[in-house]
Design a protein around this motif. Structure first.
Motif, PDB file in Angstrom:
ATOM      1  N   ALA A  11      97.746  52.577  88.316  1.00  0.00           N
ATOM      2  CA  ALA A  11      98.119  51.637  87.262  1.00  0.00           C
ATOM      3  C   ALA A  11      97.690  52.150  85.893  1.00  0.00           C
ATOM      4  CB  ALA A  11      97.481  50.283  87.540  1.00  0.00           C
ATOM      5  N   MET A  12      96.460  52.616  85.780  1.00  0.00           N
ATOM      6  CA  MET A  12      95.926  53.034  84.495  1.00  0.00           C
ATOM      7  C   MET A  12      96.624  54.280  83.951  1.00  0.00           C
ATOM      8  SD  MET A  12      93.769  50.801  83.581  1.00  0.00           S
ATOM      9  CE  MET A  12      92.244  49.890  83.793  1.00  0.00           C
ATOM     10  N   ASN A  13      96.901  55.237  84.823  1.00  0.00           N
ATOM     11  CA  ASN A  13      97.595  56.440  84.361  1.00  0.00           C
ATOM     12  C   ASN A  13      99.035  56.132  83.970  1.00  0.00           C
ATOM     13  OD1 ASN A  13      95.453  58.273  84.595  1.00  0.00           O
ATOM     14  ND2 ASN A  13      95.821  58.570  86.774  1.00  0.00           N
ATOM     15  N   ALA A  14      99.669  55.209  84.698  1.00  0.00           N
ATOM     16  CA  ALA A  14     101.026  54.798  84.340  1.00  0.00           C
ATOM     17  C   ALA A  14     101.025  54.102  82.984  1.00  0.00           C
ATOM     18  CB  ALA A  14     101.602  53.883  85.410  1.00  0.00           C
ATOM     19  N   LYS A  15     100.032  53.264  82.750  1.00  0.00           N
ATOM     20  CA  LYS A  15      99.915  52.587  81.454  1.00  0.00           C
ATOM     21  C   LYS A  15      99.744  53.614  80.337  1.00  0.00           C
ATOM     22  CE  LYS A  15      96.942  49.485  78.798  1.00  0.00           C
ATOM     23  NZ  LYS A  15      95.724  48.618  78.810  1.00  0.00           N
ATOM     24  N   LYS A  16      98.893  54.608  80.569  1.00  0.00           N
ATOM     25  CA  LYS A  16      98.660  55.657  79.568  1.00  0.00           C
ATOM     26  C   LYS A  16      99.945  56.415  79.243  1.00  0.00           C
ATOM     27  CE  LYS A  16      96.550  59.402  80.816  1.00  0.00           C
ATOM     28  NZ  LYS A  16      95.499  60.366  81.284  1.00  0.00           N
ATOM     29  N   ASP A  17     100.815  56.537  80.258  1.00  0.00           N
ATOM     30  CA  ASP A  17     102.084  57.246  80.074  1.00  0.00           C
ATOM     31  C   ASP A  17     103.194  56.348  79.530  1.00  0.00           C
ATOM     32  OD1 ASP A  17     100.903  59.561  80.974  1.00  0.00           O
ATOM     33  OD2 ASP A  17     101.592  59.334  83.036  1.00  0.00           O
ATOM     34  N   LEU A  75      88.032  68.359  88.021  1.00  0.00           N
ATOM     35  CA  LEU A  75      89.439  68.318  88.410  1.00  0.00           C
ATOM     36  C   LEU A  75      89.836  66.879  88.747  1.00  0.00           C
ATOM     37  CD1 LEU A  75      92.146  69.614  89.205  1.00  0.00           C
ATOM     38  CD2 LEU A  75      91.201  69.966  91.498  1.00  0.00           C
ATOM     39  N   ALA A  76      89.004  66.188  89.523  1.00  0.00           N
ATOM     40  CA  ALA A  76      89.283  64.783  89.843  1.00  0.00           C
ATOM     41  C   ALA A  76      89.384  63.964  88.563  1.00  0.00           C
ATOM     42  CB  ALA A  76      88.200  64.227  90.760  1.00  0.00           C
ATOM     43  N   LEU A  77      88.480  64.222  87.616  1.00  0.00           N
ATOM     44  CA  LEU A  77      88.499  63.515  86.336  1.00  0.00           C
ATOM     45  C   LEU A  77      89.794  63.793  85.581  1.00  0.00           C
ATOM     46  CD1 LEU A  77      86.919  61.783  84.282  1.00  0.00           C
ATOM     47  CD2 LEU A  77      85.947  63.915  83.388  1.00  0.00           C
ATOM     48  N   SER A  78      90.224  65.052  85.574  1.00  0.00           N
ATOM     49  CA  SER A  78      91.455  65.419  84.861  1.00  0.00           C
ATOM     50  C   SER A  78      92.690  64.801  85.504  1.00  0.00           C
ATOM     51  CB  SER A  78      91.605  66.949  84.811  1.00  0.00           C
ATOM     52  OG  SER A  78      91.969  67.476  86.086  1.00  0.00           O
ATOM     53  N   GLN A  79      92.598  64.487  86.802  1.00  0.00           N
ATOM     54  CA  GLN A  79      93.706  63.842  87.506  1.00  0.00           C
ATOM     55  C   GLN A  79      93.719  62.334  87.289  1.00  0.00           C
ATOM     56  OE1 GLN A  79      92.672  65.321  91.405  1.00  0.00           O
ATOM     57  NE2 GLN A  79      94.168  66.986  91.331  1.00  0.00           N
ATOM     58  N   GLY A  80      92.745  61.846  86.542  1.00  0.00           N
ATOM     59  CA  GLY A  80      92.715  60.429  86.202  1.00  0.00           C
ATOM     60  C   GLY A  80      91.857  59.571  87.097  1.00  0.00           C
ATOM     61  N   TYR A  81      90.943  60.185  87.857  1.00  0.00           N
ATOM     62  CA  TYR A  81      90.078  59.435  88.757  1.00  0.00           C
ATOM     63  C   TYR A  81      88.676  59.273  88.173  1.00  0.00           C
ATOM     64  CZ  TYR A  81      93.605  60.676  92.269  1.00  0.00           C
ATOM     65  OH  TYR A  81      94.773  60.831  92.957  1.00  0.00           O
ATOM     66  N   LEU A  82      87.960  58.311  88.706  1.00  0.00           N
ATOM     67  CA  LEU A  82      86.544  58.165  88.424  1.00  0.00           C
ATOM     68  C   LEU A  82      85.811  59.077  89.401  1.00  0.00           C
ATOM     69  CD1 LEU A  82      84.525  56.501  86.706  1.00  0.00           C
ATOM     70  CD2 LEU A  82      84.428  54.867  88.604  1.00  0.00           C
ATOM     71  N   PRO A  83      85.193  60.148  88.932  1.00  0.00           N
ATOM     72  CA  PRO A  83      84.572  61.098  89.861  1.00  0.00           C
ATOM     73  C   PRO A  83      83.361  60.509  90.572  1.00  0.00           C
ATOM     74  CG  PRO A  83      84.098  61.713  87.591  1.00  0.00           C
ATOM     75  CD  PRO A  83      85.073  60.577  87.532  1.00  0.00           C
ATOM     76  N   ALA A  84      83.057  61.057  91.737  1.00  0.00           N
ATOM     77  CA  ALA A  84      81.909  60.570  92.500  1.00  0.00           C
ATOM     78  C   ALA A  84      80.595  61.007  91.869  1.00  0.00           C
ATOM     79  CB  ALA A  84      81.989  61.066  93.943  1.00  0.00           C
ATOM     80  N   LYS A  85      80.627  62.053  91.061  1.00  0.00           N
ATOM     81  CA  LYS A  85      79.438  62.531  90.358  1.00  0.00           C
ATOM     82  C   LYS A  85      79.502  62.017  88.930  1.00  0.00           C
ATOM     83  CE  LYS A  85      76.683  66.726  89.664  1.00  0.00           C
ATOM     84  NZ  LYS A  85      76.620  68.190  89.894  1.00  0.00           N
ATOM     85  N   PRO A  86      78.751  60.974  88.592  1.00  0.00           N
ATOM     86  CA  PRO A  86      78.911  60.311  87.299  1.00  0.00           C
ATOM     87  C   PRO A  86      78.704  61.208  86.089  1.00  0.00           C
ATOM     88  CG  PRO A  86      77.589  58.972  88.809  1.00  0.00           C
ATOM     89  CD  PRO A  86      77.762  60.313  89.454  1.00  0.00           C
ATOM     90  N   VAL A  97      79.775  64.019  85.233  1.00  0.00           N
ATOM     91  CA  VAL A  97      80.892  64.813  84.704  1.00  0.00           C
ATOM     92  C   VAL A  97      81.787  63.989  83.784  1.00  0.00           C
ATOM     93  CG1 VAL A  97      80.870  66.297  86.743  1.00  0.00           C
ATOM     94  CG2 VAL A  97      82.514  64.416  86.619  1.00  0.00           C
ATOM     95  N   GLY A  98      81.598  62.661  83.736  1.00  0.00           N
ATOM     96  CA  GLY A  98      82.337  61.854  82.778  1.00  0.00           C
ATOM     97  C   GLY A  98      83.131  60.725  83.412  1.00  0.00           C
ATOM     98  N   ARG A  99      83.841  59.977  82.556  1.00  0.00           N
ATOM     99  CA  ARG A  99      84.680  58.858  82.965  1.00  0.00           C
ATOM    100  C   ARG A  99      86.110  59.144  82.536  1.00  0.00           C
ATOM    101  NH1 ARG A  99      81.732  53.719  82.914  1.00  0.00           N
ATOM    102  NH2 ARG A  99      83.429  52.724  81.804  1.00  0.00           N
ATOM    103  N   PRO A 100      87.100  58.680  83.296  1.00  0.00           N
ATOM    104  CA  PRO A 100      88.495  58.903  82.890  1.00  0.00           C
ATOM    105  C   PRO A 100      88.793  58.193  81.573  1.00  0.00           C
ATOM    106  CG  PRO A 100      88.373  57.371  84.745  1.00  0.00           C
ATOM    107  CD  PRO A 100      87.004  57.921  84.555  1.00  0.00           C
ATOM    108  N   ASP A 101      89.734  58.749  80.804  1.00  0.00           N
ATOM    109  CA  ASP A 101      89.999  58.188  79.478  1.00  0.00           C
ATOM    110  C   ASP A 101      90.630  56.805  79.535  1.00  0.00           C
ATOM    111  OD1 ASP A 101      92.524  58.907  80.329  1.00  0.00           O
ATOM    112  OD2 ASP A 101      92.821  60.456  78.802  1.00  0.00           O
ATOM    113  N   TRP A 102      91.139  56.405  80.717  1.00  0.00           N
ATOM    114  CA  TRP A 102      91.713  55.065  80.822  1.00  0.00           C
ATOM    115  C   TRP A 102      90.660  53.971  80.974  1.00  0.00           C
ATOM    116  CZ3 TRP A 102      90.019  53.031  85.314  1.00  0.00           C
ATOM    117  CH2 TRP A 102      89.921  53.839  86.452  1.00  0.00           C
ATOM    118  N   MET A 103      89.422  54.350  81.228  1.00  0.00           N
ATOM    119  CA  MET A 103      88.374  53.354  81.428  1.00  0.00           C
ATOM    120  C   MET A 103      87.568  53.189  80.143  1.00  0.00           C
ATOM    121  SD  MET A 103      85.389  53.121  84.349  1.00  0.00           S
ATOM    122  CE  MET A 103      86.495  52.475  85.611  1.00  0.00           C
TER     123      MET A 103
END
Length: 330
Positions: free
Chosen positions: A225-231, A278-289, A291-297
């Motif tokens: 949903a969030m990545n679709a909204k961003k697009d 890579l998970a973060l760049s794909q738009g996910y919340l990574p399991a290792k905090p 490395v960052g948060r996705p830009d949709w959050m």
């Protein structure tokens, strides 16, 4: 998210990303991966792993988690399980495989920086990201849902869609968690049925329906949903305050893996900062905090993740899926 047998179900699901045969090893370093990742994510994951490990050949089979488990069951029955590594939706599925002795422990795996809840204490499987399931709605919809109970209101009748837990691992996990909640339970799904909710084969179908306006409201995983909204899609997403379920898309090495060293390298990559980024760049919340948060959050977003007794869910999920099938069809 089934009315056909395993052979027909899997005939369309196999995607070969290399010319390596599952039945034979054509190079010094090879890997057979079964995953429920979306096609694009699976391709990116494999490409990044190969870039970090030059010369490794990877064979991939991609389908929904439930279909993958059915395929594995058929392979176990034939005495010929094929994958070295699994990367699938949820810990419940991994716990079932672990209980049956199908997973290999990897005690040396580096889990520094990961929350203990993100991986198996016995280190047979490891969460790669956090994927929650909440409520998506089209921005042209008349109502703005805030709570799970809203979807059972008369204003939402015949405007609802959800992924089927018979196909989606995240949906199966949510089903099993909800039926254990006193304020939800099977009564909640009875209400959704009465309100005309439609169960479809996958989260992708839910996203398409809500974004197009075919259905106004859907139960959906967050990142889609969030990545679709961003697009630019006319879609919003709600994390209900009373809580959301979350799957971790864990990775595990099969106890029958033929390419153990390469399988460990794959797990290492998924858990590494590069794999998490890579998970973060794909738009996910990574399991290792770290490395960052996705830009949709947005900063300050609070997500209340429901506590789930995984051991209890493992023992009850099959019966829950059977009852769901009786209620909504296969």
């Amino acid at each position: 998210m089934r009315s056909t047998g395993p052979v027909r179900r899997f005939a369309f699901a196999t995607a070969l990303l290399t010319s390596l045969s599952v039945a034979g090893v054509a190079s010094a370093e090879s890997l057979v991966l079964y995953t429920s990742q979306p096609d694009a994510d699976a391709a990116q994951t494999v490409d990044a792993f190969k870039a970090a490990n030059p010369g490794v050949e990877v064979q991939i089979f991609r389908s929904g988690t439930s279909d993958l488990l059915a395929k594995l069951a058929a392979e176990f029955a034939a005495g010929s399980p094929q994958p070295d590594v699994l990367l699938i939706a949820d810990a419940v599925s991994m716990e079932t495989l672990k209980k049956d002795g199908r997973l290999m422990a990897y005690p040396e795996a580096n889990v520094d920086g990961f929350d203990a809840a993100a991986y198996d204490p016995d280190k047979t499987y490891f969460g790669s990201k956090l994927i929650t399931t909440g409520i998506a709605y089209n921005t042209r919809a008349a109502e703005r849902p805030e709570h799970w109970a809203d979807l059972a209101k008369p204003a939402y009748k015949d405007l609802l869609i959800m992924p089927s837990p018979l196909y989606s691992g995240a949906a199966a996990y949510q089903l099993a968690a909800f039926v254990e909640k006193d304020d939800l339970g099977w009564a909640y799904f009875d209400k959704l049925k009465e309100n005309g909710i439609v169960a479809v084969r996958g989260n992708g179908a839910v996203l398409k329906s809500v974004a197009s306006g075919e259905k106004a409201y859907g139960i959906l995983v967050d990142f889609m949903a969030m990545n679709a909204k961003k697009d630019g899609s006319p879609i919003e997403f709600v994390f209900p305050d009373e809580g959301v379920t979350a799957v971790t898309e864990p990775v595990a090495i099969m106890s029958t893996a033929k390419n153990v060293d390469t399988a460990k390298k794959f797990v290492d990559f998924i858990l590494s900062d590069d794999g998490q980024k890579l998970a973060l760049s794909q738009g996910y919340l990574p399991a290792k905090p770290s490395v960052g948060r996705p830009d949709w959050m947005p900063e300050g977003t609070t997500v209340n993740v429901m506590a789930v007794d995984i051991g209890k869910v493992v023992g009850e999920i099959d019966a829950a899926k059977e009852k769901f099938s009786e209620m909504f069809g296969g």
